[in-house]
Motif scaffolding. Structure first.
Motif, short mmCIF file in Angstrom:
data_model
loop_
_atom_site.label_atom_id
_atom_site.label_comp_id
_atom_site.label_asym_id
_atom_site.label_seq_id
_atom_site.Cartn_x
_atom_site.Cartn_y
_atom_site.Cartn_z
N LYS A 187 -14.70 -1.96 2.47
CA LYS A 187 -13.35 -1.41 2.52
C LYS A 187 -12.25 -2.45 2.35
N ASN A 237 2.57 3.71 7.60
CA ASN A 237 1.23 3.99 7.09
C ASN A 237 0.15 3.28 7.89
N LEU A 268 0.02 4.01 -2.47
CA LEU A 268 -1.38 4.43 -2.56
C LEU A 268 -1.67 5.67 -1.73
N GLU A 269 -0.69 6.10 -0.94
CA GLU A 269 -0.80 7.32 -0.14
C GLU A 269 -2.05 7.32 0.72
N GLN A 270 -2.21 6.26 1.50
CA GLN A 270 -3.33 6.17 2.42
C GLN A 270 -2.88 5.49 3.70
N LEU A 279 -5.37 11.63 9.71
CA LEU A 279 -6.45 11.65 8.74
C LEU A 279 -6.62 13.08 8.24
N LYS A 280 -6.91 13.23 6.95
CA LYS A 280 -6.93 14.55 6.32
C LYS A 280 -8.31 15.21 6.35
N TYR A 329 0.81 -1.22 0.00
CA TYR A 329 0.00 0.00 0.00
C TYR A 329 0.85 1.27 0.00
N THR A 387 -13.96 11.65 9.23
CA THR A 387 -14.22 10.33 8.66
C THR A 387 -15.20 9.58 9.55
N ASP A 433 -8.56 -2.65 5.88
CA ASP A 433 -8.04 -2.72 4.51
C ASP A 433 -7.48 -4.10 4.23
#
Length: 382
Positions: free
Chosen positions: A266, A174, A136-138, A348-349, A133, A352, A224
């Motif tokens: 998810k 991550n 995937l920048e998550q 977290l950006k 991952y 959520t 995930d």
């Protein structure tokens, strides 16, 4: 290209599948053979064998043909899921070579929005699944169905019993959350149990999950990666008497957990590890995979895909704050909002939603803050 690491299915397995009737699952799977590689444009799931097992200090080769035979002789449900079997990643000259090859293959599948079902091998391969991952920048949520946490000392090499330490420590970090489903206290030191709390991770004891398996559903809804250690199943149900396990999940429970993983909107990756190469355990593994595929077929494509217009919003006032819950009009499932705090360094950006249960909503109505929400808040700002 990542797929260069894949070896085609053995001729014996291909012949077995070709000998099945058109009603069997095997006839509905496209295969990587000596002469053909599947067209992945329409594929939704891909089965990948990972033959690496040095993390268990085993010398015998990983046997996956039994699993494939037992899986493909099952009858599918009323599914419309396109599946490919991409063959196997053979052991590299070193375990690190195997980790790299698996990471590349899985990363390529994820980039194509294909869900890999990885059959190991030893569970340290979960590290490769996590590293896939990276691009995937998550942030990643990992759920492990396991009787142990698999922490180890930093100075030790990675193994099936210590891979989680490497996931927690290595950069880039991550990992947003780790959750263990089914740990057995006597297999884990108090130091490890305390570390789970210190890192604000989640863990559910075997007895609690067996008594009320529904408590695990929100956990899978937020995952995930799902990594299943087959030694979490008791030997009387798995057939694995090489690694004798008197207590653990029964066959029905492990299949239910796999179905929860499949039905989660998810979950994008399933790994099944630490089996004993036996015909008996292959039957169970085949059914675990079958239930994951069935769960996928019944995905409801709710949050984060759905509009909030399809949810009822509930606001629970607290002394200095409020908790916001959402209930799906479609499935009656619940979520709780993790707010975005602009004045701190958030992992977290944005705001959520964290999957939760109706019982957690009722507890909030009684002014009890849900523990998973509190932990998620803490992880978000540290």
């Amino acid at each position: 290209m990542g797929f260069d690491f894949l070896a085609p299915l053995e001729e014996e397995t291909v012949l077995f599948i070709e000998g099945l009737s058109s009603q069997h699952l095997g006839s509905k799977v496209v295969l990587h053979t000596e002469s053909d590689f599947p067209d992945l444009d329409q594929v939704k799931m891909a089965i990948v064998g990972a033959m690496e097992n040095r993390g268990q200090n085993k010398t015998e080769a990983v046997e996956l043909s039994y699993i494939r035979q037992e899986l493909y002789r099952l009858f599918p449900g009323n599914w419309h899921v396109s599946i490919a079997d991409l063959g196997n990643i053979l052991p590299g000259d070193s375990a690190e070579d195997s980790y790299f090859a698996l990471q590349q293959v899985v990363a390529e599948l994820l980039k194509r929005n294909i869900i890999p079902i990885v059959i190991g091998g030893s569970q340290d391969l979960t590290y490769s699944l996590y590293r896939a991952y990276d691009n995937l920048e998550q942030m990643v949520n990992l759920v492990s169905v396991d009787s142990k946490f698999d922490f180890g000392k930093e100075s030790e090499g990675i193994s099936a019993a210590s891979y989680l330490t490497k996931i927690v420590i290595d950069e880039p970090n991550n990992l947003f959350n780790y959750c263990n489903i089914g740990f057995q206290t006597y297999y884990n030191s108090q130091e490890e149990i305390d570390l789970i709390e210190k890192l604000f991770f989640d863990a559910y004891r075997l007895g609690d999950v067996s008594n009320n398996i529904v408590i695990s559903e929100p956990v899978f809804r937020d995952a995930d990666i799902v990594s299943i250690d087959l030694t979490s199943v008791k030997s009387s149900d798995s057939g694995n008497f090489t690694t004798f396990t008197p207590n653990g999940f029964n066959g029905k429970e492990i299949c239910s957990l796999s179905r929860y993983a499949g039905i989660s909107d998810k979950v994008s990756l399933l790994g099944i590890f630490n089996h004993d190469n036996s015909r008996q355990e292959a039957v169970l593994i085949a059914q675990v995979i079958w239930y994951f595929i069935e769960g996928y077929h019944f995905r409801s494509n709710e949050y984060p895909y759905g509009s909030k217009e399809n949810y009822l919003k509930y606001i629970i006032p607290f002394e200095n704050d409020e908790l916001v819950f959402f209930k799906s009009n479609k499935t009656d499932r619940w979520w709780i909002e993790i707010p975005f705090i602009s004045s701190v360094n958030n992992k977290l950006k944005k705001s959520t939603l964290l999957p939760c249960s109706y019982e957690e909503y009722l507890a909030a109505c009684n002014q009890e803050v849900p523990e998973r929400w509190w932990k998620a808040q803490r992880k978000n700002i540290i």
